[in-house]
Design a protein around this motif. Structure first.
Motif, PDB file in Angstrom:
ATOM      1  N   TYR A  90      39.057 -65.230  28.394  1.00 37.68           N
ATOM      2  CA  TYR A  90      39.640 -65.906  27.237  1.00 37.68           C
ATOM      3  C   TYR A  90      38.608 -65.869  26.115  1.00 37.68           C
ATOM      4  O   TYR A  90      37.536 -66.455  26.253  1.00 37.68           O
ATOM      5  N   LEU A  93      37.081 -69.228  24.801  1.00 36.86           N
ATOM      6  CA  LEU A  93      36.264 -70.102  25.647  1.00 36.86           C
ATOM      7  C   LEU A  93      34.860 -69.510  25.780  1.00 36.86           C
ATOM      8  O   LEU A  93      34.672 -68.309  25.643  1.00 36.86           O
ATOM      9  N   ALA A  97      32.627 -71.631  30.443  1.00 34.92           N
ATOM     10  CA  ALA A  97      33.960 -72.235  30.577  1.00 34.92           C
ATOM     11  C   ALA A  97      34.938 -71.251  31.204  1.00 34.92           C
ATOM     12  O   ALA A  97      35.803 -71.633  31.998  1.00 34.92           O
ATOM     13  N   ARG A 100      34.268 -71.317  34.889  1.00 33.24           N
ATOM     14  CA  ARG A 100      34.783 -72.555  35.494  1.00 33.24           C
ATOM     15  C   ARG A 100      36.290 -72.466  35.657  1.00 33.24           C
ATOM     16  O   ARG A 100      36.857 -72.898  36.654  1.00 33.24           O
ATOM     17  N   ARG A 101      36.931 -71.893  34.650  1.00 31.92           N
ATOM     18  CA  ARG A 101      38.375 -71.746  34.692  1.00 31.92           C
ATOM     19  C   ARG A 101      38.803 -70.871  35.877  1.00 31.92           C
ATOM     20  O   ARG A 101      39.688 -71.230  36.645  1.00 31.92           O
ATOM     21  N   LEU A 102      38.168 -69.710  36.021  1.00 31.59           N
ATOM     22  CA  LEU A 102      38.558 -68.811  37.111  1.00 31.59           C
ATOM     23  C   LEU A 102      38.195 -69.408  38.461  1.00 31.59           C
ATOM     24  O   LEU A 102      38.881 -69.188  39.456  1.00 31.59           O
ATOM     25  N   ALA A 104      38.279 -72.625  39.083  1.00 28.02           N
ATOM     26  CA  ALA A 104      39.275 -73.675  39.338  1.00 28.02           C
ATOM     27  C   ALA A 104      40.570 -73.070  39.867  1.00 28.02           C
ATOM     28  O   ALA A 104      41.323 -73.705  40.602  1.00 28.02           O
ATOM     29  N   ALA A 105      40.828 -71.818  39.462  1.00 29.48           N
ATOM     30  CA  ALA A 105      42.044 -71.156  39.942  1.00 29.48           C
ATOM     31  C   ALA A 105      41.958 -70.866  41.430  1.00 29.48           C
ATOM     32  O   ALA A 105      42.977 -70.825  42.113  1.00 29.48           O
ATOM     33  N   ASP A 106      40.748 -70.677  41.927  1.00 25.59           N
ATOM     34  CA  ASP A 106      40.543 -70.413  43.357  1.00 25.59           C
ATOM     35  C   ASP A 106      40.739 -71.718  44.118  1.00 25.59           C
ATOM     36  O   ASP A 106      39.898 -72.602  44.091  1.00 25.59           O
TER      37      ASP A 106
END
Ligand SMILES: Nc1ncnc2c1ncn2[C@@H]1O[C@H](COP(=O)(O)OP(=O)(O)O)[C@@H](O)[C@H]1O
Ligand SMILES: [Mg+2]
Lengths: 361, 308
Positions: A90, A93, A97, A100-102, A104-106
């Protein structure tokens, strides 16, 4: 428990009429650094997409980490880190960040250690200083590093890197090579695709070669080299050339013409050396010379000198290289240089794929 | 000539990468603690919301929505009422500022709200494909169904946020510019300021509900393409087509099946007692749209080759 981190049987992918991947039987041993080599468009990325369950196979079976894909995808993928056809982030971001996003997807990654793991992954690829910067402001090389960091977010059993050095400067390329070696030393299997032979030759234990969607060779690098030939090359005064040719032939190493040099202009006119057609410039052929390769004295700067010639012959395994030199010297040949040239994988791969590879630098 | 360099010549940055490597083993016990079962997805939902609401685009859309009641209120204030023509509730604003929010909703429902909802829902999957993040989400692994559900839930949260933004901005500017007092309902009864605020909230929920069907359509379209702008535009166009069909007497048989059928019927919530029939009909209809287009999105996305 399978001994292979990746195993495919008859893996095939058809896009409309085109067979992008055609009956590929891959066997990637656990713990190997496996080079997946092939020219652009040979089906590497498509194969990787099928291995990771992004695309479905038209035909064939896949096992990753010993389990069937894509059926056991949710069990397999947490142990796999991947960079697929370049990074994707993204832009609005920051690098941290994004990770962290990817993460959190896991659904299997523990949230408690997220921040620490993100910091650690960024540190491993040398991006700590740019962690807070928006990805929009990253250079291509930085994005590529961030993509590799994403693959390293959690401890992995298998890491798949699709052309990881694309867009990296020589410095970054070296760092990726070191990173892959350190991953391998931790026991992680690394599956790395590339269209650059030299890259694969420098860091892989095993390799497979793709051409036009088909797997045309596979094995350890040594096995692949054996498919090529080891050559002995001797630098002698032109006056001794015919005598040397006779001695070598008696030893079972008949000198033969070498492939024509890349730059025809450097061919000396009328050297008249019979069998030893490769004279000046032949060592500066079109091939890259990775570390440990052939280097005859004085050849770096333009090949054999005036009045010298190079004899080149296939060296059978039964003949010790020191015996070759001893026989030549005993026969009165003034040996000015001697080298044993490991078979170049490049020769093999060009023969296999029928296309040249991009040469590093 | 060779692209490799002897170790002695490796620059500091490369050495840093190497130096970091041994740490993995030292730090591994803490880092290795993988969950044995997949989390339900609240963490990912929170992440999705934070990505959505950290985008400048989202804030720009919400700001534009908030500007609608402000424009209306200021215009009425400056012109002192006007000639009584205009959208529903407009003429009541000068007597009671609490009507600004409702007027603004009436103005926003046909175009502005569907526009912003279309942007968010149409972007949901296609936008990830476009940035290349979709493949990384999927191999992380997020789970395709989980991704769809979280994307849809986030779009629904946006619907509510957008509607509440219009309503709240309207109430605030109404309080600032006009007298505020007990509200006279359509049925003639009068309710207190507190209850009228509750009714405003109820209306916001009603309007949100009307948009969740459109969000499901947007989600489905978003699974069809890797071009987010196309998915957004298609979603908005569909919302307009639905309203146009709702205006034509030739398609009257179709009207009750259009997702926009109940969009402007929230006036029933301004009666005493509340007339719930349109609320219930709206909820049922939208649920149907969510079920149908959710299933279509699932059918399309669960087996889709992700080649972006
Ligand atoms: N989405 C797609 N649709 C149609 N053909 C594709 C698609 N992706 C790849 N191909 C074709 O498949 C072949 C292999 O592509 P790819 O796997 O990307 O090669 P590589 O990664 O080795 O460069 C190419 O000929 C390419 O044109
Ligand atoms: Mg590729």
């Amino acid at each position: 428990m399978s001994d292979f981190a990746i195993e495919t049987a008859g893996l095939t992918k058809r896009f409309g009429k085109q067979l992008a991947v055609d009956g590929v039987d891959l066997a990637v041993p656990e713990g190997s650094v496996f080079g997946f080599l092939g020219p652009n468009g040979s089906g590497k990325t498509t194969t990787i997409r099928m291995l990771l369950g992004l695309a479905s196979a038209t035909a064939g079976d896949i096992r990753v980490l010993g389990q069937a894909m894509p059926r056991r995808l949710a069990n397999v993928l947490p142990g796999v880190g991947a960079l697929i056809e370049g990074p994707g982030f993204y832009p609005f971001l920051s690098g941290a960040a994004n990770l962290r996003r990817l993460d959190a997807a896991d659904g299997f990654a523990p949230a408690a250690s997220r921040a620490a793991r993100v910091d650690h992954a960024l540190e491993r690829v040398g991006l700590t200083h740019a962690a807070g910067k928006k990805v929009r402001a990253y250079s291509l090389g930085m994005k590529q590093r961030l993509g590799i960091a994403n693959a390293l977010l959690a401890p992995r059993e298998l890491i798949v890197l699709d052309e990881p050095t694309n867009g990296l400067d020589p410095q970054g390329t070296r760092e990726v090579r070191h990173l892959i070696r350190s991953l391998a030393s931790e026991g992680t299997t690394v599956f790395v695709s590339s269209h650059l032979l030299a890259e694969i030759e420098q860091m892989c234990t095993h390799a497979a070669v793709m051409s036009g969607g088909r797997l045309v060779a596979q094995g350890t690098l040594d096995e692949l080299r054996l498919a090529g030939q080891t050559r002995a090359r001797v630098l002698v005064p032109a006056a001794d050339a015919s005598r040397a040719t006779r001695i070598l032939t008696d030893l079972g190493l008949p000198p033969e013409p070498e492939p024509a040099p890349a730059t025809p202009g450097t061919q000396p006119g009328g050297a008249g050396l019979g069998a030893t057609s490769g004279t000046r410039g032949s060592a500066n052929g079109p091939l890259p010379t990775p570390e440990g390769h052939f280097a005859l004295p004085g050849e770096g700067a333009g090949g054999a000198g005036v009045g010298e010639s190079v004899l080149s012959a296939v060296l059978p395994e039964s003949v010790a290289r020191e015996d070759v030199v001893a026989a030549l010297v005993a026969g009165g040949v003034r040996v000015r240089g001697f080298a044993v040239q490991q078979a170049s994988l490049e020769d093999l791969f060009v023969a296999l794929t029928g296309e040249g590879f991009d040469v590093v630098q | 000539m060779s692209s490799d360099t002897p170790p002695a010549r490796i620059a500091p940055a490369a050495a840093g990468v190497e130096a970091a490597a041994p740490d993995t083993h030292g730090g591994a016990p803490d880092l290795l603690g993988r969950r044995s079962r997949r989390a339900l997805g609240w963490g990912f939902f929170a992440s999705e919301l934070s990505v959505l609401f950290r985008r400048r685009r989202t804030w720009a859309m919400l700001a534009a929505l908030a500007a609608i009641p402000i424009l209306i209120a200021v215009a009425i204030r400056v012109t002192d009422g006007g000639d009584g023509r205009g959208p529903a509730f407009l003429d009541r604003i000068t007597q009671n500022g609490l009507f600004v929010g409702m007027t603004a909703l009436v103005v926003s429902i046909p175009l502005f709200l569907p526009l912003t909802v279309g942007v968010v829902a149409g972007d949901s999957i296609a936008g990830e494909a476009n940035t290349g993040t979709l493949r990384y989400l999927l191999v992380s692994p997020v789970g395709r169904i989980r991704l769809l559900v979280v994307k849809y839930a986030a779009a629904a949260v946006f619907c509510l946020t957008a509607t509440v933004t219009v309503s709240l901005a309207g109430i605030l500017i109404g309080i600032a510019l006009f007298p505020v007092g007990p509200v006279t309902l359509l049925s003639g009864d009068s309710v207190s300021v507190g209850e009228s605020l509750l009714r405003s909230l109820l209306i916001a929920v009603y309007v949100t509900l009307g948009l969740v069907g459109l969000s499901a359509i947007g989600l489905f379209i978003s699974t069809l393409t890797d071009a987010p702008v196309g998915a957004m535009a298609a979603t908005v166009v569909i919302s307009i087509v639905s309203q146009v069909l709702g205006q034509l007497s030739q398609t009257e048989w179709l009207h009750p099946w259009l997702f926009s059928y109940y969009w402007l019927d929230f006036a029933d919530l301004l009666r005493q007692p509340i007339e719930w029939s349109s609320f219930g009909g709206n909820a049922l209809l939208q649920l149907g749209y969510v079920a149908v287009f959710g299933a279509l999105a699932y059918g399309r996305f669960a087996s889709k080759d992700v080649l972006s």
